[in-house]
Enzyme design. Sequence first.
Site, PDB file in Angstrom:
ATOM      1  N   HIS A   1     -49.177  45.170 -22.491  1.00  0.00           N
ATOM      2  CA  HIS A   1     -50.605  45.302 -22.750  1.00  0.00           C
ATOM      3  C   HIS A   1     -50.912  45.602 -24.217  1.00  0.00           C
ATOM      4  O   HIS A   1     -51.992  46.069 -24.541  1.00  0.00           O
ATOM      5  CB  HIS A   1     -51.213  46.367 -21.833  1.00  0.00           C
ATOM      6  CG  HIS A   1     -51.172  45.980 -20.377  1.00  0.00           C
ATOM      7  ND1 HIS A   1     -51.294  46.884 -19.349  1.00  0.00           N
ATOM      8  CD2 HIS A   1     -51.001  44.770 -19.786  1.00  0.00           C
ATOM      9  CE1 HIS A   1     -51.207  46.242 -18.185  1.00  0.00           C
ATOM     10  NE2 HIS A   1     -51.021  44.960 -18.424  1.00  0.00           N
TER      11      HIS A   1
ATOM     12  N   CYS B   1     -62.773  45.484 -42.004  1.00  0.00           N
ATOM     13  CA  CYS B   1     -61.810  45.083 -43.023  1.00  0.00           C
ATOM     14  C   CYS B   1     -62.513  45.000 -44.381  1.00  0.00           C
ATOM     15  O   CYS B   1     -63.740  44.875 -44.444  1.00  0.00           O
ATOM     16  CB  CYS B   1     -61.240  43.716 -42.637  1.00  0.00           C
ATOM     17  SG  CYS B   1     -60.060  43.010 -43.797  1.00  0.00           S
TER      18      CYS B   1
ATOM     19  N   ASN C   1     -41.279  57.480  -8.946  1.00  0.00           N
ATOM     20  CA  ASN C   1     -42.738  57.598  -9.024  1.00  0.00           C
ATOM     21  C   ASN C   1     -43.140  58.810  -8.202  1.00  0.00           C
ATOM     22  O   ASN C   1     -42.531  59.097  -7.183  1.00  0.00           O
ATOM     23  CB  ASN C   1     -43.405  56.330  -8.461  1.00  0.00           C
ATOM     24  CG  ASN C   1     -44.861  56.228  -8.864  1.00  0.00           C
ATOM     25  OD1 ASN C   1     -45.207  56.400 -10.030  1.00  0.00           O
ATOM     26  ND2 ASN C   1     -45.731  55.962  -7.898  1.00  0.00           N
TER      27      ASN C   1
HETATM   28 ZN    ZN Z   1     -60.213  40.821 -43.186  1.00  0.00          ZN
END
Ligand code: ZN
Length: 241
Positions: free
Chosen positions: A121, A150, A213
């Site tokens: 995942h 960014c 478990n």
């Molecule tokens: Zn970027």
Amino acid sequence: MKSEINELAKILKNSDNIVFFGGAGVSTESGIPDFRSADGLYNLSYSHPPEIMLSRSFFDTHTEEFYQFYKEKMLHPDAKPNKAHIVLAELEKQSKLKAIITQNVDGLHTAAGSANVLELHGSIMRNNCMSCDKQYSLDEIIQSHGVPLCGCGGIIKPDVVLYEESLDQRVMTEAIEAINTAEVLIIGGTSLNVYPAAGMINYFRGENLILINKSKTAYDKYADIVINENIGATLFEATQS
Ligand code: ZN
């Protein structure tokens, strides 16, 4: 239970082709809640249920709300590897364990020193700009205000598989290959009812299937050893003799 742990100890001692498949239960001992369990995230009161807030369409349309939830509930920067992570890293160093396949996104196996970790995942530790693909660390996500952006202006997305997104095919293929060629498969901290866990287990052709478990699973009847205990303590005890 003692005899099962002795049996597990013997199997671990005699094999150099062990694969571990782990779920949320591996990390709960590090203080990271299982968001599918009764006391996990699903009981939280947010504007939407977690499977909506952690979906790709929600990320795309409610990015700020996504990040508020993600930063508050999915990131646990102070969590440390527990005995399970540490024992598994040690088994790999001894060349006994070949791969760790995990459904967790917390990066704790890598933090414990494991090298061959197949993260089905994804991982919160990796983040990249959706426009220019520049990489960002977890710290940079935590320190960002609102939606992490960014330098190029693009939105940064965690390398975590959201609902509605498909799994990384390369990781899936490697995981199936590891299971298919393992001699010993230890499944820990998962009830195996989360996609794609159950289907992947069917590829196992080896000698010993071990289920650790806290509660029973639908797969107990196929296992050679079932231990309904804390996974960290069980692995620790089985490797101390
Ligand atoms: Zn970027």
